[in-house]
Design an enzyme around this catalytic site. Structure first.
Site, PDB file in Angstrom:
ATOM      1  N   ASN A 112     -12.199  -3.154   0.069  1.00 51.67           N
ATOM      2  CA  ASN A 112     -11.171  -3.354   1.085  1.00 51.67           C
ATOM      3  C   ASN A 112     -11.758  -3.058   2.455  1.00 51.67           C
ATOM      4  O   ASN A 112     -12.176  -1.940   2.710  1.00 51.67           O
ATOM      5  CB  ASN A 112      -9.982  -2.426   0.858  1.00 51.67           C
ATOM      6  CG  ASN A 112      -9.038  -2.435   2.058  1.00 51.67           C
ATOM      7  OD1 ASN A 112      -8.321  -3.400   2.277  1.00 51.67           O
ATOM      8  ND2 ASN A 112      -9.072  -1.381   2.860  1.00 51.67           N
ATOM      9  N   GLU A 113     -11.808  -4.044   3.309  1.00 53.31           N
ATOM     10  CA  GLU A 113     -12.213  -3.856   4.701  1.00 53.31           C
ATOM     11  C   GLU A 113     -13.562  -3.153   4.819  1.00 53.31           C
ATOM     12  O   GLU A 113     -13.821  -2.419   5.773  1.00 53.31           O
ATOM     13  CB  GLU A 113     -11.137  -3.083   5.473  1.00 53.31           C
ATOM     14  CG  GLU A 113     -10.751  -3.738   6.769  1.00 53.31           C
ATOM     15  CD  GLU A 113      -9.536  -3.093   7.439  1.00 53.31           C
ATOM     16  OE1 GLU A 113      -9.589  -1.897   7.776  1.00 53.31           O
ATOM     17  OE2 GLU A 113      -8.544  -3.810   7.636  1.00 53.31           O
ATOM     18  N   GLU A 137       0.855  -1.185   0.000  1.00 52.78           N
ATOM     19  CA  GLU A 137       0.000   0.000   0.000  1.00 52.78           C
ATOM     20  C   GLU A 137       0.888   1.230   0.000  1.00 52.78           C
ATOM     21  O   GLU A 137       1.956   1.242   0.628  1.00 52.78           O
ATOM     22  CB  GLU A 137      -0.931   0.040   1.213  1.00 52.78           C
ATOM     23  CG  GLU A 137      -1.776   1.308   1.250  1.00 52.78           C
ATOM     24  CD  GLU A 137      -2.990   1.225   2.167  1.00 52.78           C
ATOM     25  OE1 GLU A 137      -3.842   2.120   2.090  1.00 52.78           O
ATOM     26  OE2 GLU A 137      -3.084   0.263   2.934  1.00 52.78           O
ATOM     27  N   CYS A 139      -6.478   0.994   2.486  1.00 54.79           N
ATOM     28  CA  CYS A 139      -7.465   2.068   2.611  1.00 54.79           C
ATOM     29  C   CYS A 139      -7.444   3.043   1.446  1.00 54.79           C
ATOM     30  O   CYS A 139      -8.448   3.710   1.180  1.00 54.79           O
ATOM     31  CB  CYS A 139      -7.252   2.801   3.930  1.00 54.79           C
ATOM     32  SG  CYS A 139      -7.650   1.800   5.386  1.00 54.79           S
TER      33      CYS A 139
END
Length: 667
Positions: free
Chosen positions: A383-384, A57, A252
């Site tokens: 994502n998440e 990331e 994120c």
């Protein structure tokens, strides 16, 4: 509590004799040998070739200012403050001499450029780089710029200056073309000294008008010597791990603070000057770690990610936005009837990666220099993300992708943690829907990792598979930065990973997170690999991950003590695999206790064993031990030769150690 999980009576004794944490110096407790039986003939699960991977990331200046080797910050003047990273030094101020011009209607992707008008005195334009510019003595640095020169007469002196302002590289560049068309011109300079905190400057001389954009400087020693490529030492750290996959681009940043700030892969391919810069969402995330100069230039874009994965023999695992922004920030969502562009991006990405060169996006890949498909096998949707709003959007993506590309495995989010109502809602719904992979994340203390080493022993064997897409042991929050990557955390991760390996039929992929952090520009810790402008080192976590990845084997076999899996008895954790490719038995044992442990290994099977093998050992008596630039392998693997007597081996495991034992079979 610390790593050794013993009964209360023993803990009281340990406190009386403690030397490190809850460890104790009297080692007589564990002198009786334990017998571990390894059944070498019977495979109880297959190990996927891509089981152990890495998670990338752009956090902690991992891409811009990190693995992407560009040395100029804000090269196209697109930061919210157009001259951030730049300063102008002149003897005499002249109004209007330097302007930032915006041409948004003409070029939305790269609207700004610098306009320099007729000078009467020399003046200097200086770039500070990303926390300085790392310069190596004797290395060539390649400068390039986009320019147009309506009125000729400008000469540019290119300089690298050390932190003390001493000139350590210099050349002169005279723009060749005149007129109103944008051109590119390059030059090179060679450094005469090494400095981790240098700066780059342009001295403008003469009279004339010139417009400048994409002012760029790269070292010559990029990965595979690719122009405008990646930082070779950072890529080499990944290549040495032999990761089975690379998950990218996050994290994120896939979600963004809002949907306008989300990652859009189509904006990251094509000519560098046409890639639309975006504020990195970690720019504003943590008030205690402000990063106002953190942006994404996308010089490292989706094509480069695919290329990197191919370079180091890894599968590519891209993660795409599912029509939801970060739920911790805005929670903004795209309406269900407006989700088509998001879904189309996913379909187009698969075509970009795998499509024939006669398809729209396969042709685009070929034009970028890669006519051969990238052989994409899997894709993450969101994502998440969590909640019923995620399940609604995921169902739409899944239906569309499976209809056109049924062979693509889809990674589905189980939320932000491994338990609780949020996890249970998603885990139940995804298993009911027969999801390909459920992505579990956990950032927990060391004792949670130890207690959960048997987490997957009771999972359903024939249902959805698990991808442990993000995990790391998080030490006390009072510990910050690289100090969080201590030996205690890495050893606890090793203990849990034996449980992942033992259940390789369920947990088919796993990746530690995050990957990189710059020591002067981090937002999040711990991280696997730390860098500065010139150097890189692997943490104890790096070496644990590397030992698993380079010793993954092909088949899980049973290793037991008293007919039980080894999950914390006297602080020991173990797993075993065979490798049909190399014809070896590989045993992994973590000793999380502060005492020497004696193990009798009994190999039960028809296969004959060679008399010689070896152990790769990680150990340190200090659970707080760190690696650093000065001591990069304070916790690092040491190889020890071993001898077997028949099918038996006596092992003496050091306190606080992780051991990978490789024993060859006779062919």
């Amino acid at each position: 509590m610390k790593l050794n999980l013993l009964n209360k009576r023993v803990l009281c004794l340990m406190l009386a004799y403690s030397t490190i944490g809850l460890g104790f110096s009297n080692q007589s407790f564990a002198q009786v040998a334990k017998t571990f039986i390894v059944k070498t003939d019977k495979s109880i699960a297959k190990v996927e070739s891509n089981m152990w991977g890495v998670f990338f990331e752009d956090i902690n200046f991992g891409a811009d200012g990190g693995i992407y080797a560009e040395l100029i910050k804000n090269r196209s003047f697109e930061f919210i403050k157009p001259l951030m990273g730049w300063s102008i030094h002149r003897n005499r101020q002249k109004e209007g001499e330097v302007l930032v011009v915006n041409r948004k209607e003409v070029n939305e992707a790269n609207p700004r450029y610098l306009q320099v008008q007729r000078q009467t005195d020399d003046f200097e334009l200086i770039n500070e780089g990303f926390k300085g510019i790392g310069v190596k003595k004797g290395l060539r640095y390649d400068f390039s710029m986009m320019y147009r020169q309506p009125i000729p007469g400008v000469k540019m002196v290119l300089l690298l200056k050390a932190a003390n302002n001493k000139v350590i590289a210099q050349t002169t560049l005279t723009p060749l073309q005149t007129g109103n068309n944008w051109q590119k011109q390059s030059a090179s300079i060679t450094a005469t000294e090494t400095d981790p905190k240098a700066k780059f400057s342009i001295i403008f001389q003469g009279k004339g008008n010139i417009d400048l954009d994409m002012i760029s400087l790269f070292p010559e020693d990029t990965w595979k010597n690719r122009p405008q490529g990646l930082r070779a030492d950072m890529v080499q750290m990944l290549a040495d791990m032999k990761p089975g996959f690379i998950r990218f681009p996050g994290g994120c940043i896939v979600e963004g603070t809002d949907l306008a700030n989300r990652y859009q892969w189509k904006n990251t391919i094509g000519p560098i000057e046409s890639r639309k810069m975006l504020m990195n969402r970690w720019n504003v995330e943590f008030a205690h770690r402000p990063a106002p100069d953190y942006y994404q230039s996308f010089g490292l874009g989706f094509f480069e990610y695919f290329q990197l994965a191919e370079d180091i023999g890894s599968d590519a695992l891209p993660i795409l936005n599912c029509g939801m922004a970060c739920q911790f920030n805005t929670g903004e969502v795209a309406a269900l009837d407006e989700l088509d562009p998001y879904v189309q991006d996913a379909l187009d990405l698969i075509e970009f990666a795998n499509g024939d060169i006669n398809t729209k996006w396969g042709k685009k890949r070929a034009e970028l220099g890669h006519p051969k498909p990238f052989n994409l096998k899997m894709l993450g949707i969101g994502n998440e993300n969590w909640g019923p709003q995620y399940l609604e959007r995921l169902a739409i993506f899944t239906k569309a992708i499976k209809a056109k590309y049924p062979e693509i495995k889809l990674i589905n989010s189980s939320g932000t943690g491994p338990e609780g109502d949020r996890f249970e809602l998603l885990n139940t719904a995804l298993r009911t829907a027969n999801a390909d992979f459920i992505d579990e994340h956990y950032y927990k203390p060391a004792d949670w990792f130890l207690k959960n080493a048997g987490r997957y022993d009771s999972y359903p064997r024939n249902e959805s598979k698990v991808f442990v897409g993000e995990y790391a042991v998080h030490a006390d929050s009072k510990i910050i930065g690289s100090n969080r990557n201590n030996w205690e955390s890495a050893l606890a991760a090793a203990a849990l990973m034996t449980g992942l390996e033992r259940n390789a039929d369920i947990v088919q992929m796993a990746s530690y997170a995050p990957l990189f952090a710059h020591v002067d520009a981090w937002q999040w810790a711990p991280d696997m690999i730390w860098v500065d402008n010139l150097k890189v080192y692997g943490t104890p976590d790096y070496y644990v991950q590397k030992l698993f990845s380079t010793n993954k084997g092909t088949d899980v076999v049973s290793i037991t003590n008293d007919a039980k899996n080894i999950i914390g008895q006297d602080g020991l954790y173990a797993s075993a695999v065979t490798d049909k490719t190399t014809n070896e038995l590989i045993i992994k044992i973590a000793n999380t206790a502060n005492q020497t442990q004696t193990i009798d290994l009994a190999l039960d099977g028809k296969k004959k064993i060679k008399s010689k093998g070896f152990i790769d050992e990680l150990e340190n008596s200090n659970l707080n031990q760190l690696n650093s630039f000065d001591a990069p392998q304070a916790v690092g693997p040491k190889r020890i030769d071993i001898s077997l007597k028949g099918k038996k081996l006596n092992l003496v495991l050091k306190p606080y150690s992780f051991n990978v034992i490789r024993i060859p079979f006779n062919s």
